[in-house]
Design an enzyme around this catalytic site. Structure first.
Site, short mmCIF file in Angstrom:
data_model
loop_
_atom_site.label_atom_id
_atom_site.label_comp_id
_atom_site.label_asym_id
_atom_site.label_seq_id
_atom_site.Cartn_x
_atom_site.Cartn_y
_atom_site.Cartn_z
N ASN A 149 0.81 -1.22 0.00
CA ASN A 149 0.00 0.00 0.00
C ASN A 149 0.84 1.27 0.00
OD1 ASN A 149 -2.75 -1.09 0.11
ND2 ASN A 149 -2.14 -1.88 2.11
N HIS A 170 -0.64 4.46 -1.21
CA HIS A 170 -2.07 4.27 -1.42
C HIS A 170 -2.94 5.01 -0.41
CE1 HIS A 170 -0.68 1.31 -4.23
NE2 HIS A 170 -1.89 0.93 -4.53
#
Length: 372
Positions: A247, A250
């Protein structure tokens, strides 16, 4: 014909292969038939992919003796909603797709997430195959079993872990992508170097033009990205540990998507990730975790590829620091109100940072917005 690269995803009895190479779409039916002889296949796709590529896939399914039906959705992030999900589920049931049959996700990340989630719940779980048609989907969303849809409260908040039985990544299909969409997928390729593979990032700095042009460098970049993700997924399938490293960028990127209301004309996922990865490196430098040269290097590479790297590059703006923070606090990595970010000590040295001070993040965003 270039030989395909096979990348295994080691998950015990649920292990599967990722086949990567040009020209694989025509033979996808044979690969599916080897997996499930005589099965019916429900192809979930979007209108654009159906127009460009469905005849080739359908001919291969027919040649392999597989009966099939198609479920088509509108292209774009807007299809990852409750209404479209319900329609896809109902159409799968209406097509009399049985538990031993195959749901085939044929498209980019939106189609893969949507079809995979439907496969996870229709008849309490069906096998599905990913045939990703975007660079982003080939290197990221088609691998690892994350499926789901968006809620009005945030991205990917409703879903399930449901692993595919096979992934077929035809690299030649990527030639039909727009330059913008290909570059957006490239952000996820660069991510793998930034997480824990500085030599790969250095290779991309030298070879990105060849990756964009196609050929051997493209297949190499996709295969290396898939190996990186497969290794992390094998260690941590349901993101209780270091899978969260995937991630990187993200948390910021998803917040940018939320405040732009998932309007692909303003921002697509990979562009949000590109800006998010730069922000993650800049915030890390602000916290004294890495030298300032590192975020500058990241930004320079992504900008050279043609990706946005600053908040001010998002058309129509991204709101206020408070609006971005409201989106960030809906992130799935929030635990009991505490923020978790993927930060870095330098390129290839990312780590999971828990209990990040929200006020420090808000001040950082306010400063970056002032610079925009």
């Amino acid at each position: 014909m270039t030989e395909p690269t096979i990348v295994p995803v080691a998950l015990g009895e649920r292990s599967y292969d990722i086949a990567i190479g040009p020209g694989l779409l025509a033979g996808a039916g044979a690969r599916v038939a080897a997996l499930a002889p005589g099965a019916r296949v429900a192809v979930v796709t979007d209108e654009t992919v159906a127009r460009l590529h469905l005849p080739t896939l359908a001919a291969g399914l027919e040649a392999a003796g597989l009966k099939h039906a198609a479920v088509t959705v509108r292209p774009g992030e807007g299809s990852k909603n409750y209404a479209t999900f319900a329609r896809v589920c109902d159409e799968l049931i209406a097509a009399k797709i049985e538990r031993g049959d195959i749901v085939l996700a044929f498209g980019g990340g939106v189609v893969g997430d949507l079809a995979g989630f439907a496969a996870a719940v229709v008849r309490r779980g069906m096998r599905f195959v990913q045939v990703p048609t975007t660079l982003l989907a080939q290197v990221d969303s088609s691998v690892g079993g994350k499926t789901g849809i968006n809620s009005p409260h945030g991205k990917n908040l409703v879903g399930a872990f449901h692993q595919p039985s096979l992934v077929i990544a035809d690299t030649a299909v990527l030639d039909t992508l727009s330059p913008r969409e290909f570059r957006a997928g490239y952000a996820e390729v660069a991510k793998y170097g930034l997480i824990d593979d500085e030599p790969f990032f250095h290779w991309l700095e030298r070879s990105w033009r060849e990756v964009l042009a196609g050929g051997a460098a493209r297949q190499t970049a996709i295969a290396r990205s898939c190996r990186s993700k497969a290794a992390i997924v094998a260690r941590d399938e349901t993101e209780t540990g270091d899978r969260a490293l995937l991630n990187l960028g993200h948390t910021f990127g998803h917040a940018l998507e939320a405040v732009t209301r998932y309007d692909g004309n303003r921002l697509v996922h990979g562009e949000g990730v590109a800006i998010g990865m730069v922000l993650a490196h800049e915030f890390s430098a602000r916290q004294g975790l890495c030298p300032q040269e590192e975020p500058s290097r990241v930004a320079a590479h992504l900008a050279a590829v043609g990706l946005p790297t600053r908040l001010g590059e998002v058309p129509g703006g991204v709101g206020t620091a408070d609006e971005l923070m409201a989106a960030i606090t809906q992130d799935k990595k929030v635990r009991r109100g505490q923020l978790t970010f993927i930060l870095t000590r330098g390129i290839g040295r990312s780590f999971i940072a828990r209990d990040v001070d929200p006020e420090a993040v808000r001040r950082f965003l306010a400063e970056k917005l002032a610079e925009a």
